[in-house]
Design an enzyme around this catalytic site. Structure first.
Site, PDB file in Angstrom:
ATOM      1  N   HIS A 137     -10.760  -5.050  -2.130  1.00  0.00           N
ATOM      2  CA  HIS A 137      -9.406  -5.323  -1.647  1.00  0.00           C
ATOM      3  C   HIS A 137      -9.447  -5.645  -0.160  1.00  0.00           C
ATOM      4  CE1 HIS A 137     -10.170  -0.973  -1.520  1.00  0.00           C
ATOM      5  NE2 HIS A 137      -9.485  -0.952  -0.400  1.00  0.00           N
ATOM      6  N   HIS A 155      -7.020  -5.250   3.163  1.00  0.00           N
ATOM      7  CA  HIS A 155      -5.799  -4.687   3.757  1.00  0.00           C
ATOM      8  C   HIS A 155      -5.148  -5.741   4.643  1.00  0.00           C
ATOM      9  CE1 HIS A 155      -6.619  -0.339   2.909  1.00  0.00           C
ATOM     10  NE2 HIS A 155      -7.864  -0.768   2.870  1.00  0.00           N
ATOM     11  N   ASP A 196       0.851  -1.190   0.000  1.00  0.00           N
ATOM     12  CA  ASP A 196       0.000   0.000   0.000  1.00  0.00           C
ATOM     13  C   ASP A 196       0.887   1.241   0.000  1.00  0.00           C
ATOM     14  OD1 ASP A 196      -1.689   2.195   0.946  1.00  0.00           O
ATOM     15  OD2 ASP A 196      -3.163   0.657   1.434  1.00  0.00           O
ATOM     16  N   ASN A 254     -12.927  -2.729   3.730  1.00  0.00           N
ATOM     17  CA  ASN A 254     -13.941  -1.687   3.784  1.00  0.00           C
ATOM     18  C   ASN A 254     -14.939  -1.819   2.637  1.00  0.00           C
ATOM     19  OD1 ASN A 254     -12.590  -0.503   5.982  1.00  0.00           O
ATOM     20  ND2 ASN A 254     -11.230   0.638   4.630  1.00  0.00           N
TER      21      ASN A 254
HETATM   22  P1  AMP Z   1      -9.756   1.798   1.104  1.00  0.00           P
HETATM   23  O1  AMP Z   1      -9.829   3.097   1.873  1.00  0.00           O
HETATM   24  O2  AMP Z   1     -10.113   0.586   1.919  1.00  0.00           O
HETATM   25  O3  AMP Z   1     -10.537   1.879  -0.186  1.00  0.00           O
HETATM   26  O4  AMP Z   1      -8.226   1.599   0.777  1.00  0.00           O
HETATM   27  C1  AMP Z   1      -7.602   2.092  -0.353  1.00  0.00           C
HETATM   28  C2  AMP Z   1      -6.120   1.942  -0.114  1.00  0.00           C
HETATM   29  O5  AMP Z   1      -5.457   1.978  -1.365  1.00  0.00           O
HETATM   30  C3  AMP Z   1      -5.499   3.042   0.736  1.00  0.00           C
HETATM   31  O6  AMP Z   1      -4.857   2.436   1.861  1.00  0.00           O
HETATM   32  C4  AMP Z   1      -4.475   3.711  -0.192  1.00  0.00           C
HETATM   33  O7  AMP Z   1      -3.300   4.084   0.472  1.00  0.00           O
HETATM   34  C5  AMP Z   1      -4.218   2.612  -1.205  1.00  0.00           C
HETATM   35  N1  AMP Z   1      -3.828   3.058  -2.544  1.00  0.00           N
HETATM   36  C6  AMP Z   1      -4.473   3.938  -3.333  1.00  0.00           C
HETATM   37  N2  AMP Z   1      -3.861   4.042  -4.531  1.00  0.00           N
HETATM   38  C7  AMP Z   1      -2.814   3.182  -4.496  1.00  0.00           C
HETATM   39  C8  AMP Z   1      -1.798   2.820  -5.418  1.00  0.00           C
HETATM   40  N3  AMP Z   1      -1.717   3.378  -6.642  1.00  0.00           N
HETATM   41  N4  AMP Z   1      -0.889   1.885  -5.061  1.00  0.00           N
HETATM   42  C9  AMP Z   1      -0.950   1.312  -3.816  1.00  0.00           C
HETATM   43  N5  AMP Z   1      -1.884   1.617  -2.909  1.00  0.00           N
HETATM   44  C10 AMP Z   1      -2.791   2.541  -3.227  1.00  0.00           C
END
Ligand code: AMP
Ligand code: ZN
Length: 136
Positions: free
Chosen positions: A101, A103, A32, A88
């Site tokens: 996804h 985490h 992430d 989420n």
């Molecule tokens: P969520 O809030 O559960 O939708 O999580 C989205 C996650 O994606 C967040 O923790 C971001 O830091 C991560 N994220 C967004 N864009 C990227 C990216 N290009 N590469 C890696 N992680 C990302």
């Protein structure tokens, strides 16, 4: 199916580079970019499903088995003391990227993170009412 406007579809399928930890036919696991702790990673399916509602059951099963394998590997490699899985669904629940996804968040003593909720204090009547609402 992929969604041409979805960044996680592009990352999962290798069209945008990522720090990949693992890849197979159905999933890619990446670091992430906004890591909450050292090693914070994401499990991404290579097909587009917006959230857990859309994710077919066999993909859901595969994702959870992969989460377990990654957790074991990451805990050992990073010497993590604990581990959170976070998933989420919906803006209200904190979802910001609408491609399913999970985490994977390694936890370390004094990592300064708080992942959780404020405990409530529902009455027995409230618990009974919500039990009936869900279970019938
Ligand atoms: P969520 O809030 O559960 O939708 O999580 C989205 C996650 O994606 C967040 O923790 C971001 O830091 C991560 N994220 C967004 N864009 C990227 C990216 N290009 N590469 C890696 N992680 C990302
Ligand atoms: Zn997608």
């Amino acid at each position: 199916m992929r969604d041409d406007n979805c960044i996680f579809c592009k990352i999962a399928n290798g069209e945008i580079p990522s720090r990949t930890l693992y890849e197979d036919e159905r999933f890619r696991v990446i670091l992430d970019l906004g890591a909450a702790t050292r090693g914070h990673a994401l499990i991404l399916p290579k097909e587009h499903f917006a959230d857990l509602v859309e994710l077919p059951e066999d993909w859901a099963a595969g994702a959870m088995v992969l989460a377990k394998k990654m957790m074991m590997k990451m805990k050992a490699a990073l010497h993590a003391d604990g581990f959170n899985l976070v998933q989420n669904n919906g803006t209200t629940a904190g979802q910001t990227v609408f491609h399913f996804h999970i985490h994977l968040i390694p936890r370390y003593a004094e990592d300064g993170q708080t992942i959780g909720w404020k405990a409530g204090s529902p009455t027995p009547e409230e618990l009974e009412a919500v039990q009936k609402e869900i279970a019938g």
